[in-house]
Design a protein around this motif. Structure first.
Motif, PDB file in Angstrom:
ATOM      1  N   CYS A  48       0.691  -1.208   0.039  1.00  0.00           N
ATOM      2  CA  CYS A  48      -0.166  -0.092  -0.086  1.00  0.00           C
ATOM      3  C   CYS A  48       0.882   1.183   0.062  1.00  0.00           C
ATOM      4  CB  CYS A  48      -0.957  -0.013   1.323  1.00  0.00           C
ATOM      5  SG  CYS A  48      -2.133   1.440   1.164  1.00  0.00           S
ATOM      6  N   HIS A  49       1.321   1.798  -1.035  1.00  0.00           N
ATOM      7  CA  HIS A  49       1.980   3.105  -1.513  1.00  0.00           C
ATOM      8  C   HIS A  49       3.074   3.074  -0.457  1.00  0.00           C
ATOM      9  CE1 HIS A  49      -1.772   4.421  -3.543  1.00  0.00           C
ATOM     10  NE2 HIS A  49      -2.530   4.193  -2.559  1.00  0.00           N
ATOM     11  N   ARG A  50       4.130   2.254  -0.694  1.00  0.00           N
ATOM     12  CA  ARG A  50       5.172   2.047   0.275  1.00  0.00           C
ATOM     13  C   ARG A  50       6.317   3.048  -0.234  1.00  0.00           C
ATOM     14  NH1 ARG A  50       6.244  -4.227   1.850  1.00  0.00           N
ATOM     15  NH2 ARG A  50       4.402  -4.571   2.964  1.00  0.00           N
ATOM     16  N   ASP A  51       6.234   3.463  -1.539  1.00  0.00           N
ATOM     17  CA  ASP A  51       7.434   4.363  -2.247  1.00  0.00           C
ATOM     18  C   ASP A  51       6.826   5.721  -1.973  1.00  0.00           C
ATOM     19  OD1 ASP A  51       8.551   1.785  -2.295  1.00  0.00           O
ATOM     20  OD2 ASP A  51       7.960   1.498  -4.228  1.00  0.00           O
ATOM     21  N   GLN A  52       5.801   6.134  -1.439  1.00  0.00           N
ATOM     22  CA  GLN A  52       5.450   7.728  -1.448  1.00  0.00           C
ATOM     23  C   GLN A  52       5.659   8.308  -0.317  1.00  0.00           C
ATOM     24  OE1 GLN A  52       3.947   8.806  -4.028  1.00  0.00           O
ATOM     25  NE2 GLN A  52       4.319   6.646  -5.331  1.00  0.00           N
ATOM     26  N   PRO A  53       6.896   8.876  -0.303  1.00  0.00           N
ATOM     27  CA  PRO A  53       7.179   9.768   1.100  1.00  0.00           C
ATOM     28  C   PRO A  53       6.675  10.982   0.921  1.00  0.00           C
ATOM     29  CG  PRO A  53       8.946   9.751  -0.556  1.00  0.00           C
ATOM     30  CD  PRO A  53       7.940   8.970  -1.061  1.00  0.00           C
ATOM     31  N   GLY A  54       6.536  11.798   2.023  1.00  0.00           N
ATOM     32  CA  GLY A  54       5.938  13.216   2.197  1.00  0.00           C
ATOM     33  C   GLY A  54       4.606  13.042   2.529  1.00  0.00           C
ATOM     34  N   THR A  55       4.104  14.438   2.824  1.00  0.00           N
ATOM     35  CA  THR A  55       2.582  14.517   3.222  1.00  0.00           C
ATOM     36  C   THR A  55       1.972  15.236   2.164  1.00  0.00           C
ATOM     37  OG1 THR A  55       3.514  16.493   4.486  1.00  0.00           O
ATOM     38  CG2 THR A  55       3.515  14.336   5.582  1.00  0.00           C
ATOM     39  N   CYS A  56       0.593  15.277   2.375  1.00  0.00           N
ATOM     40  CA  CYS A  56      -0.152  16.084   1.453  1.00  0.00           C
ATOM     41  C   CYS A  56      -0.373  17.636   2.079  1.00  0.00           C
ATOM     42  CB  CYS A  56      -1.405  15.453   1.326  1.00  0.00           C
ATOM     43  SG  CYS A  56      -2.786  15.468   2.731  1.00  0.00           S
ATOM     44  N   GLU A  57      -1.156  18.318   1.610  1.00  0.00           N
ATOM     45  CA  GLU A  57      -1.365  19.637   1.950  1.00  0.00           C
ATOM     46  C   GLU A  57      -2.089  19.843   3.289  1.00  0.00           C
ATOM     47  OE1 GLU A  57      -4.315  22.065  -0.330  1.00  0.00           O
ATOM     48  OE2 GLU A  57      -4.307  20.434  -1.485  1.00  0.00           O
ATOM     49  N   HIS A  58      -2.479  18.621   3.620  1.00  0.00           N
ATOM     50  CA  HIS A  58      -3.492  18.530   4.982  1.00  0.00           C
ATOM     51  C   HIS A  58      -2.516  17.840   6.019  1.00  0.00           C
ATOM     52  CE1 HIS A  58      -6.544  18.648   1.489  1.00  0.00           C
ATOM     53  NE2 HIS A  58      -6.796  19.982   2.532  1.00  0.00           N
ATOM     54  N   GLY A  59      -1.429  17.443   5.594  1.00  0.00           N
ATOM     55  CA  GLY A  59      -0.491  16.891   6.746  1.00  0.00           C
ATOM     56  C   GLY A  59      -0.577  15.518   6.876  1.00  0.00           C
ATOM     57  N   SER A  60      -1.541  14.846   5.903  1.00  0.00           N
ATOM     58  CA  SER A  60      -1.373  13.245   6.067  1.00  0.00           C
ATOM     59  C   SER A  60      -0.376  12.725   5.101  1.00  0.00           C
ATOM     60  CB  SER A  60      -2.917  12.852   5.363  1.00  0.00           C
ATOM     61  OG  SER A  60      -4.098  13.379   6.239  1.00  0.00           O
ATOM     62  N   PRO A  61       0.142  11.569   5.684  1.00  0.00           N
ATOM     63  CA  PRO A  61       1.169  10.791   4.537  1.00  0.00           C
ATOM     64  C   PRO A  61       0.633  10.531   3.273  1.00  0.00           C
ATOM     65  CG  PRO A  61       0.289   9.555   6.378  1.00  0.00           C
ATOM     66  CD  PRO A  61      -0.240  10.844   6.702  1.00  0.00           C
ATOM     67  N   LEU A  62       1.555  10.527   2.449  1.00  0.00           N
ATOM     68  CA  LEU A  62       1.159  10.276   0.959  1.00  0.00           C
ATOM     69  C   LEU A  62       1.259   8.808   0.772  1.00  0.00           C
ATOM     70  CD1 LEU A  62       2.788  12.853  -1.081  1.00  0.00           C
ATOM     71  CD2 LEU A  62       0.716  12.826  -0.504  1.00  0.00           C
ATOM     72  N   GLY A  63       1.844   7.833   1.848  1.00  0.00           N
ATOM     73  CA  GLY A  63       1.880   6.673   1.635  1.00  0.00           C
ATOM     74  C   GLY A  63       1.341   6.069   2.786  1.00  0.00           C
ATOM     75  N   CYS A  64       1.338   4.909   2.747  1.00  0.00           N
ATOM     76  CA  CYS A  64       0.817   3.869   3.954  1.00  0.00           C
ATOM     77  C   CYS A  64       1.880   2.942   4.635  1.00  0.00           C
ATOM     78  CB  CYS A  64      -0.555   2.938   3.572  1.00  0.00           C
ATOM     79  SG  CYS A  64      -0.813   1.786   4.914  1.00  0.00           S
ATOM     80  N   GLY A  65       2.573   2.287   3.629  1.00  0.00           N
ATOM     81  CA  GLY A  65       3.703   1.281   4.162  1.00  0.00           C
ATOM     82  C   GLY A  65       3.385   0.132   4.802  1.00  0.00           C
ATOM     83  N   ARG A  66       1.875  -0.037   4.959  1.00  0.00           N
ATOM     84  CA  ARG A  66       1.607  -1.325   5.488  1.00  0.00           C
ATOM     85  C   ARG A  66       1.099  -2.397   4.247  1.00  0.00           C
ATOM     86  NH1 ARG A  66      -2.548   0.666  10.030  1.00  0.00           N
ATOM     87  NH2 ARG A  66      -2.713   2.132   8.448  1.00  0.00           N
ATOM     88  N   ALA A  67       1.172  -3.446   4.687  1.00  0.00           N
ATOM     89  CA  ALA A  67       0.330  -4.468   3.687  1.00  0.00           C
ATOM     90  C   ALA A  67      -0.862  -4.952   4.183  1.00  0.00           C
ATOM     91  CB  ALA A  67       1.468  -5.780   3.589  1.00  0.00           C
ATOM     92  N   HIS A  68      -1.847  -4.723   3.422  1.00  0.00           N
ATOM     93  CA  HIS A  68      -3.460  -5.098   3.940  1.00  0.00           C
ATOM     94  C   HIS A  68      -3.892  -6.120   3.160  1.00  0.00           C
ATOM     95  CE1 HIS A  68      -3.626  -0.679   5.506  1.00  0.00           C
ATOM     96  NE2 HIS A  68      -3.389  -0.234   4.232  1.00  0.00           N
ATOM     97  N   PRO A  69      -4.601  -7.034   3.803  1.00  0.00           N
ATOM     98  CA  PRO A  69      -5.146  -8.384   3.391  1.00  0.00           C
ATOM     99  C   PRO A  69      -6.426  -7.878   2.440  1.00  0.00           C
ATOM    100  CG  PRO A  69      -5.991  -7.948   5.554  1.00  0.00           C
ATOM    101  CD  PRO A  69      -4.678  -7.292   5.449  1.00  0.00           C
ATOM    102  N   ASP A  70      -6.741  -8.604   1.619  1.00  0.00           N
ATOM    103  CA  ASP A  70      -7.823  -8.580   0.696  1.00  0.00           C
ATOM    104  C   ASP A  70      -9.280  -7.673   1.636  1.00  0.00           C
ATOM    105  OD1 ASP A  70      -6.361  -8.638  -1.613  1.00  0.00           O
ATOM    106  OD2 ASP A  70      -6.967 -10.866  -1.952  1.00  0.00           O
ATOM    107  N   THR A  71      -9.327  -8.479   2.550  1.00  0.00           N
ATOM    108  CA  THR A  71     -10.576  -8.227   3.246  1.00  0.00           C
ATOM    109  C   THR A  71     -10.311  -7.232   4.366  1.00  0.00           C
ATOM    110  OG1 THR A  71     -10.240 -10.014   4.721  1.00  0.00           O
ATOM    111  CG2 THR A  71     -11.642 -10.453   2.716  1.00  0.00           C
ATOM    112  N   GLY A  72      -8.937  -6.553   4.431  1.00  0.00           N
ATOM    113  CA  GLY A  72      -8.882  -5.400   5.408  1.00  0.00           C
ATOM    114  C   GLY A  72      -9.706  -4.371   5.438  1.00  0.00           C
TER     115      GLY A  72
END
Length: 491
Positions: free
Chosen positions: A152-176
């Motif tokens: 889930c967006h592991r290669d997206q460093p930084g934050t958006c204009e609202h301060g939220s991270p652009l990446g997640c870095g976690r691995a979600h199951p299909d039913t997560g």
């Protein structure tokens, strides 16, 4: 001593247990009432005839059948002798979340409807299987980053204009539970999402119109003349992605000018169809309604598109049987499969009380708010807020693609009657609505009947799979109650 129910989790557990006990008490009282009801065996016959429908519709009235030549009455039926003076009928709801038995029947009808357009049958010539056929998936564009299954967006460093991270870095199951949720709710384009759903049907029509134009270019014929030499026949089903946006799975077939009974021109090959589909999808662009509430937008399909030739035997990657089963599966699902609700909402207060994720609540709330915008009145967003703005039918087809649901129901009715259809008879009836649904005890019995029927179908399917059909009655070339994906007849 502290009260143990001051703990919120313990209190919720206590209330859930109390509700369960209350429901069991209601079930027991309803079962006692049923045991004392005159005509219980006939009521059980009615519920069995509906397949254990979860919410049968009751009618009261009478019908009379007359000989069309002599005018003599042949037979008469009245609900006066029925339990409660009413007759139970299927609710025929396609959603599995509302009625499992009726959705199973609808899924089977959908399989036959789609498969007939791929391999013939049901009044469709068998030669359609040799026509150019493709299976197509059309998606929506992005309205903002969302959590996705797997990486889930592991290669997206930084934050958006609202301060939220652009990446997640976690691995979600299909039913997560996070899959489909925005990484930043403030960045997510909720009005764009809702408006795309509301115009998805118009985008599909624009695609089919464009397809004719692109086929005309391949055949070196005029745009007005291409419809005189070939016909595009198609069926599509709408599926909700986890983020709550619809996308389409479709079968597209090329016929001759007279329909499925005639081959298209020699130049209209499957390769031409594949190329024309890709270019026609890319060319679709519609102006959205302009409003000060959200500005001006262009509506397009997403960049993710998949199209494959349909052909080969049953073991082929994209066979007629597999495509029909895949499309039919989604006719029993709606927005509830993405985490929304399966019934209409009536007020903003009800939206706040719904047990929804923050993302789904925001989508339903956006529909409700945009529904008050005058220039969007024609979209009826409040009426379709439970569908996240999409108001089209789950499955649609062109007229010449194959048979209809109505004809399939008529054939099933003829089979149930043992083929006893007399064209010289006329039936006149007078019916009134007399209620719907089941009591707690009645629902428990209906669930048992539906489960028994399902087990019977599974046994018949297993016998067929092992080449032994001695214990399964043959119906229309398959065992009674065989799986929709296996092409068996449904009741």
């Amino acid at each position: 001593m502290n009260n143990p129910y001051e703990d919120p989790a313990a209190r919720r557990m206590f209330l859930a247990q109390a509700e369960r006990l209350r429901h069991l008490g209601e079930v027991d009282r309803d079962l006692v009432r049923l045991g004392q009801m005159p005509g219980l065996s006939r009521w059980l016959e009615q519920i069995a005839a509906t397949g254990g429908c979860a919410r049968p519709v009751y009618l009261t009235g009478a019908s009379a059948t007359f000989d069309a030549v002599s005018g003599e009455m042949v037979r008469r039926y009245s609900t006066a002798a029925e339990p409660g003076e009413r007759l139970a009928l299927r609710c025929r709801n396609r959603r599995s979340s509302r009625c499992g038995p009726c959705s199973w029947l609808h899924q089977g009808d959908s399989w036959h409807l789609v498969h007939a357009g791929l391999a013939g049958g049901k009044s469709v010539p068998a030669g359609v299987g040799s026509h150019p056929l493709v299976f197509l998936t059309l998606t929506a564009p992005s309205f903002g980053r969302v959590h996705r299954a797997g990486r889930c967006h592991r290669d997206q460093p930084g934050t958006c204009e609202h301060g939220s991270p652009l990446g997640c870095g976690r691995a979600h199951p299909d039913t997560g539970h996070l899959v489909g949720e925005p990484l930043c709710f403030e960045c997510y384009d909720y009005p764009g999402h809702v408006l795309w759903n509301a115009h998805a049907g118009a985008l599909w029509k624009a695609f089919t119109d464009n397809l004719y134009h692109h086929l005309a270019a391949h055949g070196s014929v005029s745009r007005s003349g291409v419809r005189r030499v070939l016909r595009v026949s198609a069926v599509k089903v709408a599926e909700y992605q986890r983020r709550g946006v619809v996308h389409f799975h479709a079968v597209v077939r090329l016929d001759g000018s007279d329909g499925p009974g005639k081959l298209p021109p020699p130049w209209a090959t499957v390769d031409v169809l594949l190329d024309a589909v890709r270019t026609a999808v890319a060319a679709v662009s519609l102006p959205g309604p302009v409003s000060a509430a959200y500005g001006e937008r262009r509506l397009r399909f997403g960049a993710q598109m998949d199209v494959h030739e349909i052909g080969g035997g049953q073991d082929a990657p994209v066979s007629a049987e597999k495509v029909a089963a895949y499309v039919a599966k989604y006719t029993t699902k709606g927005a509830e499969s993405a985490g929304a609700v399966d019934r209409r909402v009536t007020s903003a207060a009800e939206i706040r009380a719904l047990r929804l994720s923050a993302h789904m609540r925001a989508l339903v709330g956006t529909c409700w708010r945009l529904g008050a915008v005058p220039e969007l009145g024609h979209l009826r967003l409040r009426a379709w807020a439970h569908m996240l703005g999409y108001r089209g039918h789950c499955l649609t087809k062109t007229r010449a693609y194959s048979t209809t649901y109505r004809r399939l129901r008529e054939e099933r009715g003829e089979h149930v009657r043992g083929g006893r259809v007399n064209g010289d008879e006329v039936t006149v009836g007078n019916w009134r609505f007399a209620g719907a649904g089941l009591g707690p005890g009645e629902a428990l019995i209906a669930e048992g009947i539906a489960a028994d029927l399902q087990r019977t179908r599974e046994i018949a399917r297993d016998h067929l799979a092992h080449g032994w059909v001695g214990g399964a009655r043959r119906v229309g070339g398959g065992a009674e109650g065989a799986s929709p994906a296996g092409g068996g007849s449904h009741e």
